[in-house]
Scaffold this motif. Sequence first.
Motif, mmCIF file in Angstrom:
data_model
loop_
_atom_site.group_PDB
_atom_site.id
_atom_site.type_symbol
_atom_site.label_atom_id
_atom_site.label_comp_id
_atom_site.label_asym_id
_atom_site.label_seq_id
_atom_site.Cartn_x
_atom_site.Cartn_y
_atom_site.Cartn_z
ATOM 1 N N SER A 155 30.312 21.622 54.220
ATOM 2 C CA SER A 155 29.254 21.511 53.218
ATOM 3 C C SER A 155 29.426 20.256 52.367
ATOM 4 C CB SER A 155 29.266 22.761 52.331
ATOM 5 O OG SER A 155 28.348 22.645 51.275
ATOM 6 N N ILE A 156 30.644 20.028 51.906
ATOM 7 C CA ILE A 156 30.923 18.861 51.070
ATOM 8 C C ILE A 156 30.730 17.568 51.866
ATOM 9 C CG2 ILE A 156 32.752 17.631 49.842
ATOM 10 C CD1 ILE A 156 33.802 20.366 48.929
ATOM 11 N N LYS A 157 31.201 17.554 53.102
ATOM 12 C CA LYS A 157 31.057 16.360 53.939
ATOM 13 C C LYS A 157 29.594 15.999 54.175
ATOM 14 C CE LYS A 157 35.404 16.642 56.533
ATOM 15 N NZ LYS A 157 36.010 16.918 57.865
ATOM 16 N N SER A 158 28.741 17.015 54.275
ATOM 17 C CA SER A 158 27.324 16.770 54.541
ATOM 18 C C SER A 158 26.528 16.467 53.272
ATOM 19 C CB SER A 158 26.709 17.985 55.250
ATOM 20 O OG SER A 158 26.715 19.125 54.400
ATOM 21 N N GLY A 159 27.202 16.461 52.127
ATOM 22 C CA GLY A 159 26.531 16.112 50.878
ATOM 23 C C GLY A 159 25.729 17.239 50.262
ATOM 24 N N THR A 160 25.999 18.485 50.668
ATOM 25 C CA THR A 160 25.284 19.636 50.117
ATOM 26 C C THR A 160 25.665 19.834 48.651
ATOM 27 O OG1 THR A 160 25.342 20.657 52.298
ATOM 28 C CG2 THR A 160 24.818 22.087 50.448
ATOM 29 N N LYS A 161 24.678 20.142 47.821
ATOM 30 C CA LYS A 161 24.923 20.266 46.383
ATOM 31 C C LYS A 161 25.496 21.626 46.002
ATOM 32 C CE LYS A 161 22.732 19.397 41.894
ATOM 33 N NZ LYS A 161 21.504 18.964 41.189
ATOM 34 N N TYR A 162 25.076 22.677 46.707
ATOM 35 C CA TYR A 162 25.524 24.030 46.381
ATOM 36 C C TYR A 162 26.048 24.731 47.622
ATOM 37 C CZ TYR A 162 22.596 23.186 42.258
ATOM 38 O OH TYR A 162 22.024 22.654 41.130
ATOM 39 N N HIS A 163 27.020 25.603 47.383
ATOM 40 C CA HIS A 163 27.528 26.441 48.468
ATOM 41 C C HIS A 163 27.645 27.872 47.961
ATOM 42 C CE1 HIS A 163 29.651 27.233 52.250
ATOM 43 N NE2 HIS A 163 30.270 28.168 51.539
ATOM 44 N N LEU A 164 27.177 28.809 48.766
ATOM 45 C CA LEU A 164 27.258 30.224 48.425
ATOM 46 C C LEU A 164 28.298 30.912 49.302
ATOM 47 C CD1 LEU A 164 26.346 32.913 47.130
ATOM 48 C CD2 LEU A 164 24.451 32.948 48.792
ATOM 49 N N VAL A 165 29.299 31.489 48.664
ATOM 50 C CA VAL A 165 30.269 32.356 49.340
ATOM 51 C C VAL A 165 29.725 33.776 49.253
ATOM 52 C CG1 VAL A 165 32.579 33.368 49.139
ATOM 53 C CG2 VAL A 165 32.267 30.886 48.920
ATOM 54 N N LEU A 166 29.543 34.403 50.412
ATOM 55 C CA LEU A 166 28.839 35.682 50.456
ATOM 56 C C LEU A 166 29.601 36.684 51.317
ATOM 57 C CD1 LEU A 166 26.077 37.018 49.592
ATOM 58 C CD2 LEU A 166 25.225 36.305 51.838
ATOM 59 N N ASN A 167 29.644 37.938 50.859
ATOM 60 C CA ASN A 167 30.245 39.002 51.666
ATOM 61 C C ASN A 167 29.255 39.501 52.717
ATOM 62 O OD1 ASN A 167 32.695 38.992 50.312
ATOM 63 N ND2 ASN A 167 32.642 41.173 49.844
ATOM 64 N N PRO A 168 29.766 40.022 53.828
ATOM 65 C CA PRO A 168 28.888 40.509 54.895
ATOM 66 C C PRO A 168 28.263 41.865 54.607
ATOM 67 C CG PRO A 168 31.169 40.800 55.531
ATOM 68 C CD PRO A 168 31.191 40.036 54.241
ATOM 69 N N ASP A 169 28.569 42.456 53.447
ATOM 70 C CA ASP A 169 27.976 43.741 53.071
ATOM 71 C C ASP A 169 27.104 43.618 51.823
ATOM 72 O OD1 ASP A 169 30.019 43.215 51.305
ATOM 73 O OD2 ASP A 169 30.961 45.190 51.460
ATOM 74 N N VAL A 170 26.524 42.424 51.642
ATOM 75 C CA VAL A 170 25.641 42.149 50.508
ATOM 76 C C VAL A 170 24.235 41.879 51.022
ATOM 77 C CG1 VAL A 170 25.088 40.422 48.728
ATOM 78 C CG2 VAL A 170 27.436 41.251 48.983
ATOM 79 N N TYR A 171 23.241 42.378 50.314
ATOM 80 C CA TYR A 171 21.850 42.073 50.657
ATOM 81 C C TYR A 171 21.039 41.972 49.373
ATOM 82 C CZ TYR A 171 21.392 47.190 50.223
ATOM 83 O OH TYR A 171 21.441 48.488 49.778
ATOM 84 N N PHE A 172 19.875 41.334 49.462
ATOM 85 C CA PHE A 172 19.083 41.098 48.255
ATOM 86 C C PHE A 172 17.628 40.862 48.620
ATOM 87 C CE2 PHE A 172 21.752 37.505 49.502
ATOM 88 C CZ PHE A 172 20.814 36.551 49.852
ATOM 89 N N GLU A 173 16.797 40.893 47.592
ATOM 90 C CA GLU A 173 15.355 40.773 47.791
ATOM 91 C C GLU A 173 14.921 39.313 47.896
ATOM 92 O OE1 GLU A 173 14.164 42.773 44.259
ATOM 93 O OE2 GLU A 173 14.674 44.775 45.010
ATOM 94 N N ASP A 174 13.686 39.110 48.324
ATOM 95 C CA ASP A 174 13.125 37.767 48.431
ATOM 96 C C ASP A 174 13.115 37.089 47.067
ATOM 97 O OD1 ASP A 174 12.657 38.685 50.940
ATOM 98 O OD2 ASP A 174 10.466 38.644 50.820
ATOM 99 N N GLY A 175 13.355 35.787 47.063
ATOM 100 C CA GLY A 175 13.242 34.994 45.839
ATOM 101 C C GLY A 175 14.514 34.873 45.030
ATOM 102 N N ILE A 176 15.556 35.655 45.370
ATOM 103 C CA ILE A 176 16.796 35.626 44.594
ATOM 104 C C ILE A 176 17.471 34.257 44.686
ATOM 105 C CG2 ILE A 176 19.101 36.601 44.346
ATOM 106 C CD1 ILE A 176 16.880 38.470 43.417
ATOM 107 N N LEU A 177 17.596 33.736 45.897
ATOM 108 C CA LEU A 177 18.262 32.436 46.056
ATOM 109 C C LEU A 177 17.485 31.330 45.361
ATOM 110 C CD1 LEU A 177 19.471 32.536 49.782
ATOM 111 C CD2 LEU A 177 20.793 32.987 47.702
#
Length: 275
Positions: A76-98
């Motif tokens: 992510s850092i090498k590609s110049g990405t501004k943000y990175h999200l560390v996420l668990n595989p047992d998490v879910y959320f509704e549209d628009g959260i990100l």
Amino acid sequence: MKISISIVLYNNSIPMLQKTIRSVLNTTLDITLYLIDNSPIDTLNIFASMDAQIKYLHNPSNPGYGAAHNIAITNSIKSGTKYHLVLNPDVYFEDGILEHIFNYMNSHSDVGLLMPKVLYPNGDIQYLAKLLPTPWDLFARRFIPIKSYLDKLNRRYSLTFFDYSSIVEIPFISGCFMFLRTDTLKQVGLFDENYFMYLEDADLSRRIGTVTKTVLYPHVHIYHEYERGAYKNFRLLWIFIRSTFTYFNKYGWFFDIHRKKINQQTLQQLGWIES
């Protein structure tokens, strides 16, 4: 502006993982999702062809939770990405959260790490915003099964007296959902790979908190299955104990001036009254 997301896998439930990945992909943001699979067999590679935004990496040597995330964060850092999200595989959320979190981070450059409100599937709050741990906090929560005592301890350490109604700085952000600014990671470093699993999130939160804000952002919420494996599995309990030694050997067991200062500031900010 691209965002990268990493999920570390280990013999996960396919239906649960499908739910998590669908939450991630259902966004208007330009994302790259890294699936770092530490499983012995690459059964979960079925997700590699699910979407062009997914990059699957089988990593059977299983270097640990933080080390696996570091593979994705480094890319992510090498590609110049501004943000990175560390996420668990047992998490879910509704549209628009990100999108909501992305916009908040864009307008608050003093925030390096963010966690939303985390709920159980039934809607109850998971108190995953914590103080920096003391040895007694971790020992008592695991080995003293007296509900009245644990309720009192968690009222302070896990901040259960706080109603999660306002944006606040918290020194220990859970690793289930860490929305990170990559420029901050360049300053403080990535996950400490001396932890195989457990407390690497406390360590990273603490380091980030020395240079920028680490916040609980309760205006949006996510859902977390949260199995608390170390309470059910002896092998995971042993890994947890090893991690506590790693953490306190690094920062101090009973004499930690920084911990005392930060925890006092956090309690004062939240309006803590000693009972």
